[in-house]
Design a protein around this motif. Structure first.
Motif, PDB file in Angstrom:
ATOM      1  N   UNK A  16      -2.375  -7.625   3.221  1.00  0.00           N
ATOM      2  CA  UNK A  16      -3.654  -6.948   2.980  1.00  0.00           C
ATOM      3  C   UNK A  16      -3.524  -5.439   3.136  1.00  0.00           C
ATOM      4  N   UNK A  17      -2.788  -5.034   4.165  1.00  0.00           N
ATOM      5  CA  UNK A  17      -2.621  -3.585   4.420  1.00  0.00           C
ATOM      6  C   UNK A  17      -1.883  -2.929   3.269  1.00  0.00           C
ATOM      7  N   UNK A  68      11.848   0.882   8.694  1.00  0.00           N
ATOM      8  CA  UNK A  68      10.381   1.013   8.586  1.00  0.00           C
ATOM      9  C   UNK A  68       9.721  -0.364   8.496  1.00  0.00           C
ATOM     10  N   UNK A  69      10.337  -1.291   7.745  1.00  0.00           N
ATOM     11  CA  UNK A  69       9.760  -2.624   7.606  1.00  0.00           C
ATOM     12  C   UNK A  69       9.745  -3.336   8.958  1.00  0.00           C
ATOM     13  N   UNK A  75      -1.684  -3.965   0.187  1.00  0.00           N
ATOM     14  CA  UNK A  75      -2.542  -3.941  -1.006  1.00  0.00           C
ATOM     15  C   UNK A  75      -3.518  -2.776  -0.955  1.00  0.00           C
ATOM     16  N   UNK A  76      -4.058  -2.516   0.231  1.00  0.00           N
ATOM     17  CA  UNK A  76      -4.993  -1.395   0.376  1.00  0.00           C
ATOM     18  C   UNK A  76      -4.296  -0.065   0.118  1.00  0.00           C
ATOM     19  N   UNK A  77      -3.062   0.062   0.603  1.00  0.00           N
ATOM     20  CA  UNK A  77      -2.291   1.297   0.347  1.00  0.00           C
ATOM     21  C   UNK A  77      -2.065   1.450  -1.155  1.00  0.00           C
ATOM     22  N   UNK A  78      -1.737   0.333  -1.840  1.00  0.00           N
ATOM     23  CA  UNK A  78      -1.491   0.382  -3.289  1.00  0.00           C
ATOM     24  C   UNK A  78      -2.763   0.765  -4.049  1.00  0.00           C
ATOM     25  N   UNK A  79      -3.887   0.231  -3.595  1.00  0.00           N
ATOM     26  CA  UNK A  79      -5.155   0.521  -4.275  1.00  0.00           C
ATOM     27  C   UNK A  79      -5.528   1.994  -4.164  1.00  0.00           C
ATOM     28  N   UNK A  80      -5.211   2.601  -3.021  1.00  0.00           N
ATOM     29  CA  UNK A  80      -5.536   4.026  -2.834  1.00  0.00           C
ATOM     30  C   UNK A  80      -4.549   4.926  -3.576  1.00  0.00           C
ATOM     31  N   UNK A  81      -3.399   4.360  -3.927  1.00  0.00           N
ATOM     32  CA  UNK A  81      -2.322   5.147  -4.540  1.00  0.00           C
ATOM     33  C   UNK A  81      -2.521   5.206  -6.056  1.00  0.00           C
ATOM     34  N   UNK A  82      -3.389   6.101  -6.506  1.00  0.00           N
ATOM     35  CA  UNK A  82      -3.709   6.198  -7.932  1.00  0.00           C
ATOM     36  C   UNK A  82      -2.501   6.634  -8.762  1.00  0.00           C
ATOM     37  N   UNK A  83      -1.621   7.454  -8.152  1.00  0.00           N
ATOM     38  CA  UNK A  83      -0.466   7.978  -8.901  1.00  0.00           C
ATOM     39  C   UNK A  83       0.725   7.024  -8.866  1.00  0.00           C
ATOM     40  N   UNK A  84       0.578   5.938  -8.120  1.00  0.00           N
ATOM     41  CA  UNK A  84       1.624   4.920  -8.009  1.00  0.00           C
ATOM     42  C   UNK A  84       2.927   5.447  -7.399  1.00  0.00           C
ATOM     43  N   UNK A 140       3.649   5.468  -4.268  1.00  0.00           N
ATOM     44  CA  UNK A 140       4.066   4.666  -3.112  1.00  0.00           C
ATOM     45  C   UNK A 140       4.520   3.264  -3.518  1.00  0.00           C
ATOM     46  N   UNK A 141       4.584   3.004  -4.816  1.00  0.00           N
ATOM     47  CA  UNK A 141       4.907   1.663  -5.294  1.00  0.00           C
ATOM     48  C   UNK A 141       6.265   1.166  -4.792  1.00  0.00           C
ATOM     49  N   UNK A 142       7.359   1.980  -4.818  1.00  0.00           N
ATOM     50  CA  UNK A 142       8.653   1.494  -4.297  1.00  0.00           C
ATOM     51  C   UNK A 142       8.557   1.122  -2.815  1.00  0.00           C
ATOM     52  N   UNK A 143       7.804   1.896  -2.060  1.00  0.00           N
ATOM     53  CA  UNK A 143       7.647   1.616  -0.633  1.00  0.00           C
ATOM     54  C   UNK A 143       6.938   0.272  -0.428  1.00  0.00           C
ATOM     55  N   UNK A 144       5.831   0.082  -1.116  1.00  0.00           N
ATOM     56  CA  UNK A 144       5.055  -1.148  -0.956  1.00  0.00           C
ATOM     57  C   UNK A 144       5.859  -2.365  -1.399  1.00  0.00           C
ATOM     58  N   UNK A 145       6.583  -2.225  -2.501  1.00  0.00           N
ATOM     59  CA  UNK A 145       7.395  -3.338  -2.999  1.00  0.00           C
ATOM     60  C   UNK A 145       8.483  -3.719  -1.994  1.00  0.00           C
ATOM     61  N   UNK A 146       9.116  -2.695  -1.397  1.00  0.00           N
ATOM     62  CA  UNK A 146      10.200  -2.965  -0.450  1.00  0.00           C
ATOM     63  C   UNK A 146       9.666  -3.588   0.844  1.00  0.00           C
ATOM     64  N   UNK A 147       8.556  -3.079   1.350  1.00  0.00           N
ATOM     65  CA  UNK A 147       7.996  -3.586   2.603  1.00  0.00           C
ATOM     66  C   UNK A 147       7.592  -5.053   2.456  1.00  0.00           C
ATOM     67  N   UNK A 148       7.226  -5.460   1.274  1.00  0.00           N
ATOM     68  CA  UNK A 148       6.799  -6.838   1.046  1.00  0.00           C
ATOM     69  C   UNK A 148       7.949  -7.794   0.752  1.00  0.00           C
ATOM     70  N   UNK A 149       9.169  -7.292   0.681  1.00  0.00           N
ATOM     71  CA  UNK A 149      10.304  -8.202   0.500  1.00  0.00           C
ATOM     72  C   UNK A 149      10.403  -9.134   1.699  1.00  0.00           C
TER      73      UNK A 149
END
Length: 733
Positions: free
Chosen positions: A665-666, A648-649, A668-677, A679-688
């Motif tokens: 930026x993209x 996926x990355x 961060x926007x996904x994280x901001x919309x993710x109120x329940x957190x 998607x946090x593992x996904x966002x963290x992994x994609x940014x590695x």
């Protein structure tokens, strides 16, 4: 040529998977870790105990496998500072070189003829095997059709079709010729005899006697029956009785009325019978007349007594040998009895009318016919009783008869089998002789080539070619040179130095020099007197650690030396790679060797088990499409979840870079919309930072893959390219 590779019980090949091919060029694609290297290792070292459950089909003793993989590099470069020299033909002596080239062309043609001959030989052998198997099946039907009725004859012969066939062949040999078999053997009779000999309750049959007809014949020949018996012709009433012709009528009346001392006439009822008339009648029917009548009556009694002494028909029956179903016997017996009854009737008629001539029917021939039949029955009884007295010997004879019958029953099949097999074996023998001649010619040419090569062969040509390749690739910092001409060894040196320097090269440089060395090895040989064999070339990821600039060059070298060179002694080529660009470059859909190519894909299912599948033309993708294919393969259960986050990355980096957006930026926007957190593992992994090191997924078992897919789709939705996501994930796209 290798036609089938079976991988099983080694590394990730837990279940058996096969690569089947009839093509010269075989290109195999698979991600790193999919199982490509195990195939190259197996082809390089088939005797390794690790590959005891793996198999190769189609490889001949006249073919040599040369494998380029990491083991080849380790053995020839890492483990030694010096490389063995490669013998090639010198370009200087053109006349001898031309002779060798001509001989090699002739050799290629001969080997082609040999291959064709081998193919035909294989066909003939397969034909012979089919003829044998068909015959074996036909012969097996003897057992299927008859073992139930002749169980004892099949004891010890109920095993395999092969052993039963060998038994029947031995029986055919005993019979010597099918023409000697008794064609009149009747199956039902064989069954009958078998049941007799195997029935422990059987007892002997009572003998059957003929019926004597001598006494019948004596009576039938008696002349008295043809004699006219009348009274005393000297009697006073003789003329009157003779004139009226009613002597028998008078005698009947005399016996019934006159001898009763009656004086009354039975017709007129008057007292007209006088003593004198009675005396005249007595004188007419005198003693002579009475004696003749008594003689006939006696004959009648004797004949009837003989008749009554003939046994009833049932007394002649002897189980299956003679029974009520025997219509012939019933007919003969009935004919005798009928004639005898007819004669009795005639005798009684003579007694009633002595003056009437009669002739009895002759029964001698009828008795003879009946007795002849009884003789046959008696002979059967004797044979039957003898069989019971000699059961074992008789059973052996019957068994011999049975097998003769069984063989004769298959006569046409046996003759066809012999004819067909003989024809195929003659053809095979002709091909064998032709093949022997071809092999001798090949050996002679190879010997001639070896002798001529001694005049022009050297290890310098390979050095020059390798160094020229390096220059063509723009590499001038190192080269290969002869270290020891006598020992015929090479070393790799830096510019201006004279000591081995392989270990100081970069990984990419090591890959290049080792592969160029391998190319020369394929075109030459390590020993001067090495036999000339057809070669099967196996190349495992030759562009590993190379920069993108060299991928095209390596692909072109492989195409030029191996793929396009159809008339060389490169019998077959296998190239394994993880690099799609390199893979597509080799395929060269516009090349004239396209029809010679088979493509395969190696992958792992969700249980980490490797499998080999054929790859169709429309499945050969670019890098970006390949990453999407990994996602679809996961959905179909073909690969493990561990590959998904990294895939996926890579997709997002390709796509976001293409539309010129900022990945950070993209995310961060996904994280901001993710109120329940969630998607946090996904966002963290994609940014590695790393997207090539699979070790960073050691915690993959804790990742919710469904959540990753949801977040991944969310990115495309956010970018306004959801339609692109749907198209790329569509099955068949």
């Amino acid at each position: 040529m290798i036609t089938k590779i079976s991988m099983k019980n080694v590394a990730s090949y837990k279940d058996e998977t096969t690569l089947e091919t009839n093509k010269r060029i075989n290109l195999i694609y698979g991600l790193n870790g999919a199982g490509k290297t195990q195939i190259s290792k197996f082809l390089a070292n088939q005797e390794d105990e690790n590959f005891k459950d793996c198999k190769i089909e189609g490889l001949s003793n006249e073919q040599q496998i040369l494998v380029y993989n990491q083991d080849f590099i380790e053995k020839n470069f890492y483990d030694t500072d010096k490389q063995q020299g490669i013998f090639t033909l010198s370009e200087e002596n053109t006349s001898i070189k031309q002779e060798i080239e001509n001989l090699q062309k002739e050799l290629i043609e001969l080997k082609s003829n040999q291959d064709e001959n081998e193919r035909k030989l294989k066909e003939k052998q397969e034909d012979i095997i089919k003829i044998e198997n068909d015959f074996k099946d036909d012969i097996w039907k003897i057992k299927q059709n008859h073992s139930g009725n002749f169980k004892d004859f099949f004891e010890g012969k109920m095993g395999s079709k092969e052993s039963f066939l060998n038994f029947i062949k031995s029986k055919i040999g005993e019979v010597l010729s099918l023409d000697t078999i008794n064609q009149n053997i009747n199956l039902e009779e064989l069954k009958k005899q078998y049941n007799i000999l195997t029935d422990t309750t059987q007892v002997k049959l009572e003998n059957i006697n003929e019926i004597s007809n001598i006494e019948f014949k004596n009576i039938e020949d008696n002349l008295i029956f043809n004699e006219i018996i009348v009274g005393n012709q000297d009697s006073i009433i003789a003329d009157l009785i003779n004139k009226l012709g009613n002597g028998d009528w008078v005698k009947d009346g005399f016996d019934k009325y006159i001898l009763q001392d009656s004086q009354t006439c039975p017709f007129c009822q008057s007292n007209t019978i006088t003593p004198k008339f009675k005396s005249d009648l007595e004188n007419y029917f005198d003693k002579t007349y009475e004696n003749k009548i008594k003689e006939i009556e006696k004959l009648n009694d004797e004949y009837q007594n003989l008749f009554s002494n003939i046994s009833n028909i049932e007394t002649f029956y002897r189980r299956d040998i003679l029974d009520s179903k025997d219509l012939e016997f019933e007919k003969l017996y009935s004919q005798v009895k009928s004639k005898l009854e007819e004669n009795i009737r005639k005798i009684q008629e003579k007694i009633k009318e002595p003056s009437k001539k009669i002739e009895l029917e002759k029964t001698e021939e009828l008795f003879q016919n009946l007795n002849n039949y009884l003789k046959q029955i008696q002979q059967k009884i004797i044979e039957f009783n003898n069989k019971l007295d000699n059961q074992e010997n008789e059973k052996e004879k019957l068994e011999k008869q049975f097998w003769e019958f069984a063989i004769f029953e298959k006569k046409e099949i046996i003759e066809k089998y012999k004819k067909d097999k003989n024809e195929k074996e003659i053809n095979k023998e002709i091909l064998d002789k032709g093949n022997k001649t071809i092999k001798e010619n090949i050996q002679n040419i190879e010997n001639t080539i070896k002798e001529k090569q001694k005049e022009v062969i050297n290890i310098q040509e390979a050095v020059d070619r390798i160094n020229n390749y390096l220059k063509d690739l723009g590499i001038l910092s190192f080269c290969i040179k002869i270290q020891d001409d006598e020992k015929q060894e090479y070393i790799i040196v830096r510019e201006g130095e004279n000591k081995p320097s392989f270990k100081t090269l970069s990984e990419g440089e090591k890959t290049l020099i080792s592969f160029l060395y391998f190319l020369q090895l394929c075109q030459g040989k390590k020993e001067k007197n090495e036999a000339i064999l057809d070669k099967i070339i196996v190349i495992d990821d030759p562009i590993s650690s190379l920069s993108f600039n060299y991928v095209y060059n390596i692909a072109q070298l492989i195409k030029e030396i191996f793929l396009r060179n159809k008339d060389s002694n490169y019998k077959q080529i296998f190239v394994l790679t993880h690099h799609l660009y390199f893979f597509k470059e080799l395929i060269g859909f516009k090349e004239d060797y396209k029809k010679d190519i088979y493509t395969f894909r190696i992958g792992k299912n969700e249980n980490y088990i490797s499998h080999i599948d054929t790859m169709k033309e429309d499945e050969i993708l670019n890098d970006y499409q390949a990453y999407w294919q990994i996602l679809k393969d996961y959905k179909e259960g073909k690969i493990h979840a561990i590959l998904i986050p990294n895939t996926m990355r890579n997709i997002l980096e390709y796509f976001i870079g293409f539309i010129q957006k900022n990945k950070i930026d993209i995310i961060k926007n996904i994280e901001n919309e993710d109120k329940e957190k969630k998607f946090e593992p996904f966002c963290r992994y994609i940014n590695r930072e790393s997207h090539s090191f699979m070790g960073n997924m050691s915690d993959a078992k804790e990742i919710d893959i469904d959540m990753f897919f949801e977040a991944f789709k969310k990115v495309f939705e956010y970018l306004g390219h959801l339609e692109h996501y749907d198209i790329m994930m569509k099955k068949g796209n």
